[in-house]
Design an enzyme around this catalytic site. Structure first.
Site, short mmCIF file in Angstrom:
data_model
loop_
_atom_site.label_atom_id
_atom_site.label_comp_id
_atom_site.label_asym_id
_atom_site.label_seq_id
_atom_site.Cartn_x
_atom_site.Cartn_y
_atom_site.Cartn_z
N TYR A 1 58.93 46.17 36.82
CA TYR A 1 58.89 45.06 37.77
C TYR A 1 60.32 44.76 38.23
CZ TYR A 1 54.22 44.28 35.80
OH TYR A 1 52.92 44.44 35.36
N SER B 1 45.29 41.02 37.17
CA SER B 1 44.71 40.75 38.50
C SER B 1 43.32 40.12 38.40
CB SER B 1 44.64 42.04 39.33
OG SER B 1 45.92 42.54 39.60
N PRO B 2 43.15 39.08 37.57
CA PRO B 2 41.83 38.45 37.44
C PRO B 2 41.40 37.71 38.70
CG PRO B 2 43.48 37.12 36.32
CD PRO B 2 44.18 38.38 36.76
N LEU B 3 42.34 37.51 39.63
CA LEU B 3 42.01 36.86 40.90
C LEU B 3 42.07 37.85 42.07
CD1 LEU B 3 43.86 33.45 40.38
CD2 LEU B 3 41.40 33.88 40.36
N GLY B 4 41.95 39.14 41.74
CA GLY B 4 41.90 40.15 42.80
C GLY B 4 43.12 40.18 43.68
N GLY C 1 45.07 37.81 44.49
CA GLY C 1 45.10 36.66 45.38
C GLY C 1 43.90 36.52 46.28
N PHE C 2 43.04 37.54 46.32
CA PHE C 2 41.86 37.48 47.19
C PHE C 2 40.95 36.31 46.83
CE2 PHE C 2 37.42 38.61 48.09
CZ PHE C 2 37.49 38.82 49.45
#
Length: 345
Positions: free
Chosen positions: A63, A209-212, A214-215
């Site tokens: 990162y 990425s549990p929220l896709g 940011g989707f």
């Protein structure tokens, strides 16, 4: 501001690591999602998270590269280290602008030493293989990590984007504490084999990425006003030809959230939390208000019927596009050569 949700502590895996029930993904503070964010603001956010009870901080040497670990190192100065559990990773590099995966012993050790220095700490609480080197037997990679544990430089070992066979082989060398894979309402490919394998072996699961990406926070708007270097432009589900179709997923989840009196992000994150006590998602953010909102997901309760309804909104036959921009490097292709081949080399 209303009082923040109290964050429970949970055992991650069966080796003794204890973390907050929700972690904080720190990647976007420094890279991948546009330009690096102002350092003082990110340090303030990290301290706010810790004071709120979210003590499980996730980073990686790639990162930035390197700048995210340096940021966290600065945030930990002045007595913050003992309050947190630091997870970092190694294995991905871009030496010539092309993604390269390495898991050979020399690289494992060099990466760990460098991360410890950047973070300014004596040991890493949870050290992951970020991606699986398909040219090096997993036993060789984990064997070197085992030495790092014995030397006190690492407390616990994890894998990221590893398949069931790789997990079993690694676990036979040294107990694996956690497996970090993508898991969200619309990314569920790990449920058939990986989740049961982890539970059989007593391994915790850390959804990234549990929220896709940011989707599930803002829907199609997540793709508006992105900088040129924002990696989300490369993800198939977020490309214009698929996003127009996939927005129906967000709209349905959003309508259900309105009925339940929570935000769409909270509902999607609550679904991940309801997968079990051995599941610790690490949603990332760069804003305190979004962090507070994510924390509110811990208070959202879902019935089995509501869980099933949510899952129907984002089933594989509904969603268009692969979940990752680099599917070749995900668990689907994470088999490594047998150990015997390494000895013969």
């Amino acid at each position: 501001m209303a009082a923040l949700t109290k964050v429970p502590r949970v055992k991650l895996g069966s080796q003794g690591l204890e973390v907050s029930k929700q972690g904080l993904g720190c990647m976007g503070m420094s890279s991948n999602y546009g330009l690096p964010k102002p350092e003082p603001e990110m340090i303030q956010l990290i301290h706010h998270a810790i004071n709120s009870g979210v003590t499980f901080l996730d980073t990686s040497d790639v990162y930035g590269p390197h700048t995210n670990e340096l940021l966290i190192g600065k945030a930990l100065q002045g007595g913050w280290r003992e309050k947190v559990q630091i997870a970092s990773k190694f294995g991905i590099s871009f030496p010539d602008g092309k993604m390269t995966i390495r898991g050979d012993p020399e690289y494992v050790r060099a990466c760990c030493e460098a991360s410890l220095k950047r973070l300014g700490i004596d040991y890493i609480d949870l050290y992951y293989v970020h991606r699986i080197d398909t040219h090096t037997p997993i036993e060789v990679t984990v064997g070197e990590m085992k030495k790092l544990v014995e030397e006190g430089k690492v407390k616990y070992i994890g894998l990221s984007e590893a398949n069931a066979s790789t997990i079993r082989r690694a676990h036979a060398v040294h107990p694996i504490t956690a497996v970090q894979n993508e898991w969200s309402l619309w990314s569920r490919d790990l449920e058939d084999e990986i989740v049961p394998t982890c539970r059989e072996l007593g391994i915790g699961i850390v959804p990234y990425s549990p929220l896709g990406r940011g989707f599930f926070s803002t829907g199609p708007k997540v793709m508006e006003n992105l900088t040129e270097n924002d990696s989300r432009k490369n993800f198939p589900r977020l490309k214009p030809e698929n996003l127009e179709h996939n927005k129906q997923v967000y709209e349905r989840v959003s309508a259900m959230a309105a009925r339940k009196g929570c935000t769409t992000a909270q509902l999607a994150l609550a679904w991940v939390h309801h997968q079990g006590d051995d599941v610790v998602p690490i949603p990332g953010t760069t804003k305190i208000e979004n962090f507070n909102q994510n924390l509110g997901a811990l208070s959202v309760k879902l019935t089995p019927e509501e869980m099933a309804e949510l899952e129907s909104y984002a089933s594989l036959d509904v969603v268009k596009g692969e979940r990752h921009a680099f599917m070749h490097f995900t668990w689907v292709n994470s088999d490594t050569p047998p150990l015997s081949s390494w000895k013969a080399a």
